[in-house]
Design a protein around this motif. Structure first.
Motif, PDB file in Angstrom:
ATOM      1  N   GLY A   1      19.761  -2.434  61.062  1.00  0.00           N
ATOM      2  CA  GLY A   1      21.118  -2.937  60.852  1.00  0.00           C
ATOM      3  C   GLY A   1      22.078  -2.551  61.952  1.00  0.00           C
ATOM      4  N   ASP A   2      21.597  -1.760  62.948  1.00  0.00           N
ATOM      5  CA  ASP A   2      22.471  -1.253  64.006  1.00  0.00           C
ATOM      6  C   ASP A   2      22.382  -2.047  65.303  1.00  0.00           C
ATOM      7  OD1 ASP A   2      23.403   0.818  62.390  1.00  0.00           O
ATOM      8  OD2 ASP A   2      21.748   2.127  62.949  1.00  0.00           O
ATOM      9  N   PHE A   3      21.651  -3.185  65.274  1.00  0.00           N
ATOM     10  CA  PHE A   3      21.483  -3.977  66.493  1.00  0.00           C
ATOM     11  C   PHE A   3      22.273  -5.285  66.350  1.00  0.00           C
ATOM     12  CE2 PHE A   3      17.278  -1.726  66.081  1.00  0.00           C
ATOM     13  CZ  PHE A   3      17.579  -0.748  67.026  1.00  0.00           C
ATOM     14  N   PRO A   4      23.503  -5.336  66.859  1.00  0.00           N
ATOM     15  CA  PRO A   4      24.390  -6.485  66.595  1.00  0.00           C
ATOM     16  C   PRO A   4      23.924  -7.802  67.202  1.00  0.00           C
ATOM     17  CG  PRO A   4      25.351  -5.020  68.245  1.00  0.00           C
ATOM     18  CD  PRO A   4      24.166  -4.304  67.679  1.00  0.00           C
ATOM     19  N   ARG A   5      23.100  -7.760  68.261  1.00  0.00           N
ATOM     20  CA  ARG A   5      22.685  -9.001  68.928  1.00  0.00           C
ATOM     21  C   ARG A   5      21.212  -9.333  68.703  1.00  0.00           C
ATOM     22  NH1 ARG A   5      26.510  -6.642  72.213  1.00  0.00           N
ATOM     23  NH2 ARG A   5      28.271  -8.000  72.730  1.00  0.00           N
ATOM     24  N   LEU A   6      20.577  -8.651  67.795  1.00  0.00           N
ATOM     25  CA  LEU A   6      19.146  -8.861  67.567  1.00  0.00           C
ATOM     26  C   LEU A   6      18.885 -10.261  67.016  1.00  0.00           C
ATOM     27  CD1 LEU A   6      16.380  -7.461  67.689  1.00  0.00           C
ATOM     28  CD2 LEU A   6      16.720  -6.780  65.307  1.00  0.00           C
ATOM     29  N   LYS A   7      18.054 -11.039  67.720  1.00  0.00           N
ATOM     30  CA  LYS A   7      17.731 -12.410  67.321  1.00  0.00           C
ATOM     31  C   LYS A   7      16.282 -12.570  66.866  1.00  0.00           C
ATOM     32  CE  LYS A   7      21.775 -14.125  68.518  1.00  0.00           C
ATOM     33  NZ  LYS A   7      22.723 -14.610  67.483  1.00  0.00           N
ATOM     34  N   VAL A   8      15.363 -11.850  67.504  1.00  0.00           N
ATOM     35  CA  VAL A   8      13.934 -11.973  67.203  1.00  0.00           C
ATOM     36  C   VAL A   8      13.387 -10.605  66.827  1.00  0.00           C
ATOM     37  CG1 VAL A   8      11.663 -12.631  68.097  1.00  0.00           C
ATOM     38  CG2 VAL A   8      13.705 -13.899  68.815  1.00  0.00           C
ATOM     39  N   LEU A   9      12.726 -10.546  65.661  1.00  0.00           N
ATOM     40  CA  LEU A   9      12.203  -9.269  65.166  1.00  0.00           C
ATOM     41  C   LEU A   9      10.765  -9.443  64.702  1.00  0.00           C
ATOM     42  CD1 LEU A   9      12.571  -6.305  64.343  1.00  0.00           C
ATOM     43  CD2 LEU A   9      13.523  -7.118  62.164  1.00  0.00           C
ATOM     44  N   ARG A  10       9.864  -8.659  65.276  1.00  0.00           N
ATOM     45  CA  ARG A  10       8.453  -8.697  64.888  1.00  0.00           C
ATOM     46  C   ARG A  10       8.108  -7.416  64.139  1.00  0.00           C
ATOM     47  NH1 ARG A  10       3.953 -11.222  68.637  1.00  0.00           N
ATOM     48  NH2 ARG A  10       2.940 -10.725  66.668  1.00  0.00           N
ATOM     49  N   LEU A  11       7.832  -7.580  62.842  1.00  0.00           N
ATOM     50  CA  LEU A  11       7.419  -6.468  61.990  1.00  0.00           C
ATOM     51  C   LEU A  11       5.994  -6.679  61.479  1.00  0.00           C
ATOM     52  CD1 LEU A  11      10.699  -6.106  59.875  1.00  0.00           C
ATOM     53  CD2 LEU A  11       9.977  -4.665  61.779  1.00  0.00           C
ATOM     54  N   ASP A  12       5.275  -7.665  62.039  1.00  0.00           N
ATOM     55  CA  ASP A  12       3.938  -7.975  61.539  1.00  0.00           C
ATOM     56  C   ASP A  12       2.982  -6.795  61.738  1.00  0.00           C
ATOM     57  OD1 ASP A  12       4.775  -9.150  64.101  1.00  0.00           O
ATOM     58  OD2 ASP A  12       2.643  -9.473  64.451  1.00  0.00           O
ATOM     59  N   GLN A  13       2.092  -6.661  60.763  1.00  0.00           N
ATOM     60  CA  GLN A  13       1.089  -5.601  60.737  1.00  0.00           C
ATOM     61  C   GLN A  13       1.722  -4.209  60.831  1.00  0.00           C
ATOM     62  OE1 GLN A  13      -2.841  -6.568  62.319  1.00  0.00           O
ATOM     63  NE2 GLN A  13      -1.894  -8.200  63.519  1.00  0.00           N
ATOM     64  N   THR A  14       2.784  -4.021  60.028  1.00  0.00           N
ATOM     65  CA  THR A  14       3.402  -2.699  59.866  1.00  0.00           C
ATOM     66  C   THR A  14       3.340  -2.308  58.393  1.00  0.00           C
ATOM     67  OG1 THR A  14       5.615  -3.650  59.542  1.00  0.00           O
ATOM     68  CG2 THR A  14       4.974  -3.093  61.805  1.00  0.00           C
ATOM     69  N   GLN A  15       3.951  -1.178  58.056  1.00  0.00           N
ATOM     70  CA  GLN A  15       3.856  -0.645  56.696  1.00  0.00           C
ATOM     71  C   GLN A  15       5.072  -0.984  55.841  1.00  0.00           C
ATOM     72  OE1 GLN A  15       3.161   3.587  57.219  1.00  0.00           O
ATOM     73  NE2 GLN A  15       1.554   3.233  58.738  1.00  0.00           N
TER      74      GLN A  15
END
Length: 698
Positions: free
Chosen positions: A349-363
């Motif tokens: 929640g602390d990244f104001p310009r984040l557009k693409v996020l890859r959380l695949d194969q995480t916990q």
């Protein structure tokens, strides 16, 4: 040995703490010196204790600074000014200890003290730039006028954008006094009319219009516009002209809405200078991220935004704290295939310009999605996680990204249908269109460390890490598919072959192609001579230098060079031959030359190691008159998007006909300096080494 080295580097981390001791001591002692000098107060004992303590502190700080410089996160080129300023400060502080013990040297002692404080100031300033960035003490922001951010919902596309571009780049050749090809671009009506070749636009096929075609041609093409000797269009200007011509906006003057087209709005705002410029991340922050295992790529030229991927598997709180240093620049984050969990997700929640996020194969589970409700995400990858129907549904209600990929999650098939009915174009549960990076298999690898053999060789592939993967291979030069032979046991070879292989599994994207030339050494080489200076010093890591003197035998030892990288051992590095500031040049005498069909030279490229593939390989044959004649050459293009920390190994092969030649010369034509290309932007003007290994005639 490794433990001792790591321990020394750890002790170096105390350098920022210890360096404050001599700084404070020197300043305090100088104050005592001033009191003693101008108020005639006897403080000689205190001053002597002060200068002695200052020297001891400076010595400790210098030693720990040297140990800290051994860390790969620091480049010695950026440290050297601070390094030598620190050494000079150390020498001057020692001179204070000596001078204070000498009688009649009070004035020299005082002058030396002033010189020491000056050196201390320089060393401290340069150290601060390394830690906090070169712009840490910049006053530019103090005098910078606040930028007025203008919000526009519409634009006069022609007058405010296109005509401005034409005026800057085109009208000098296409005006009332000078109209090349009878084309006028100074007036809208004449621009629509076109020139001697007809209209600049194609109503039926907008992408085939002359304007679109000409601005997209290579600069060396005669039809490229503007001409190569003129000021060129920027990438943004090309985008705007292309959009204007292909969208049909050129058909009429007047306002064009920006409300429904974010790309157009963003590019127009940027062109007009009314967009908000993001401040560049600090160099020290980027160095720390690299040292902790993050790969960093720029988003676009001059926008200062970053795309970051974690390359290892274990994240901790320290990694995330370092990541927060670039929170304002981060536009894409990839922590896939790591231990990233719900407990770490509050950082998202602390990244104001984040557009693409890859959380695949995480916990992660649904708890992590709660931290995304106030973000501006456009693409979210949740494949192979434990997120459920409820978690995704809640996110869709509050703040839906433009695309969500949720293959192989805890969402059941009937729930997938329900979510898809809510937003069919938004959420994807299959693998066929898995956003910019499809879920693909890793290419196969072979266990053989040396692929040059005398009699025969057995090729053994590594066991795939994913269940039900099949390795398909070929030896005929074709690219393997599901119909190619499947690897089941070691493959026996008795002749030179080009091995190509892929990992293939039903429902997954095929792996990238694995290629490896397997060579049979037929001992065609009788003698050889290297026409290069091998006494030049090469740095494999900070303060670790060596030369390649007498190392030419590695070209013909029948062994492939080790997989090396910056920081590797000298022993492994010397399985290669390096030359710099000249072309690689090898003269070879051959036997049974009529049996030779190919020549192969193995090369290495690694930007971190300051080595790059040559721009061309040339093969010459020595004629009966004793002169070398060019027989064949191979042009080597610059790599498209290499990772500067990765080593790339490649065999370059030329077809040859040597029936009339028993003596040949092989030349690797180098770049001299790193090529003037965007992928080498950080290395331009630095010497580029050529690294070669095995030279094989087969």
């Amino acid at each position: 040995m490794d433990f001792t080295f790591e321990l020394l580097k750890y002790l170096g981390k105390f350098h920022p703490l210890v360096l404050h001791l001599p700084i404070g001591s020197l300043l305090m002692t100088f104050l005592l010196l001033l009191v003693s000098r101008f108020q005639k107060t006897g403080l000689e004992k205190a001053i002597r204790i002060g200068v002695d303590f200052s020297f001891a502190g400076a010595l400790m700080a210098a030693l720990m600074g040297y140990l800290l410089s051994l860390d790969e996160a620091y480049d010695f080129d950026s440290l050297k000014f601070h390094f030598w300023a620190g050494i000079i400060t150390l020498i001057l502080s020692f001179s204070l200890c000596v001078l204070h013990r000498m009688k009649g040297k009070e004035n020299i002692f005082f002058g030396s003290y002033l010189l020491t404080l000056f050196a201390l100031t320089v060393a401290g300033h340069k150290g601060g730039q390394i830690t906090h960035g070169e712009d840490y003490l910049s006053t530019a922001e103090l005098f910078e006028k606040p930028k007025l951010i203008v919000q526009k919902d519409s634009i006069d596309y022609y007058k405010e954008v296109v005509h401005v571009i034409f005026e800057d780049k085109c009208i000098s050749c296409h005006n009332a006094n000078k109209s090349k090809s009878e084309l006028r671009l100074d007036r809208y009506d004449l621009m629509l009319k076109g020139g001697e070749r007809g209209s600049m636009f194609d109503v039926q096929n907008p992408n085939q219009g002359r304007l679109v075609q000409y601005i997209s041609l290579p600069k060396k093409d005669k039809l490229h516009m503007p001409p190569k000797n003129k000021s060129q269009l920027s990438k943004k200007e090309k985008w705007l002209l292309n959009h204007w011509a292909t969208s049909g906006a050129y058909l009429k003057e007047g306002k064009v809405s920006l409300v429904k087209n974010e790309d157009l709005k963003s590019n127009v705002m940027s062109f007009l200078g009314t967009d908000e410029q993001v401040k560049a991340a600090g160099r020290s922050d980027l160095a720390k991220l690299l040292a902790k295992g993050f790969r960093i790529k720029p988003n676009a030229l001059h926008d200062n935004l970053l795309r970051i991927k974690y390359m290892k598997s274990r994240l901790n709180g320290d990694h995330l704290k370092t990541l927060l240093k670039v929170k304002n620049q981060l536009i894409e984050l990839d922590v896939s295939n790591t231990n990233f969990s719900d407990e770490m997700a509050d950082v998202l929640g602390d990244f104001p310009r984040l557009k693409v996020l890859r959380l695949d194969q995480t916990q992660i589970s649904d708890d992590a999605l709660n931290y995304l409700k106030n973000t501006a995400l456009e693409v979210l990858n949740l494949c192979n996680t434990m997120v459920t129907h409820q978690g995704v549904q809640n996110l869709l209600k509050v703040n839906p990204p433009k695309k969500i990929y949720a293959w192989n999650t805890a969402i059941k098939r009937d729930q997938q249908k329900q979510l898809a009915s809510i937003a069919s174009s938004l959420i994807h549960f299959g693998t066929a269109d898995l956003f910019s990076e499809k879920l693909s298999l890793s290419p196969p690898e072979i266990q053989n460390t040396n692929v040059i053999f005398e009699d025969s060789i057995s090729i053994v592939f590594d066991e795939p890490q994913v269940k039900d993967i099949k390795i398909h291979y070929t030896f005929d030069g074709s690219e393997p598919d599901e119909n190619a032979p499947v690897y089941k046991s070691p493959i026996l070879l008795k002749d030179s072959k080009m091995l190509k292989a892929k990992s293939i599994k039903k429902g997954w994207t095929d792996s990238a192609l694995f290629e490896q030339m397997i060579f049979k050494n037929r001992d065609h080489i009788v003698d050889y001579k290297l026409n290069n200076d091998l006494d030049k010093s090469y740095s494999i890591s900070h303060h670790v230098n060596f030369t390649f003197k007498d190392n030419q035998t590695v070209l013909f030892d029948g062994k492939k060079g080790k997989k090396v990288y910056r920081g590797t051992s000298i022993e492994d590095a010397k399985t290669w031959l390096g030359v710099v500031e000249e072309d690689l040049e090898i003269e070879v005498k051959l036997k049974d030359a009529e049996q030779i069909s190919y020549m192969t030279l193995s090369m290495l490229e690694n930007q971190d190691m300051a080595t790059v593939f040559p721009k061309r390989i040339e093969l010459y044959g020595k004629s009966a008159h004793g002169k070398y004649e060019l027989l064949n050459s191979l042009q080597i293009p610059v790599q498209k998007d290499p990772d500067e920390r990765v080593s790339y190994f490649k065999d370059f092969t030329l077809a040859v006909d040597l029936k009339a030649y028993n003596e040949v010369k092989v030349v690797g034509v180098g770049h001299g300096k790193f090529p003037d290309a965007p992928v080498y932007s950080r290395k331009i003007k630095r010497n580029a080494w050529i690294f070669a290994d095995e030279l094989i005639f087969w």
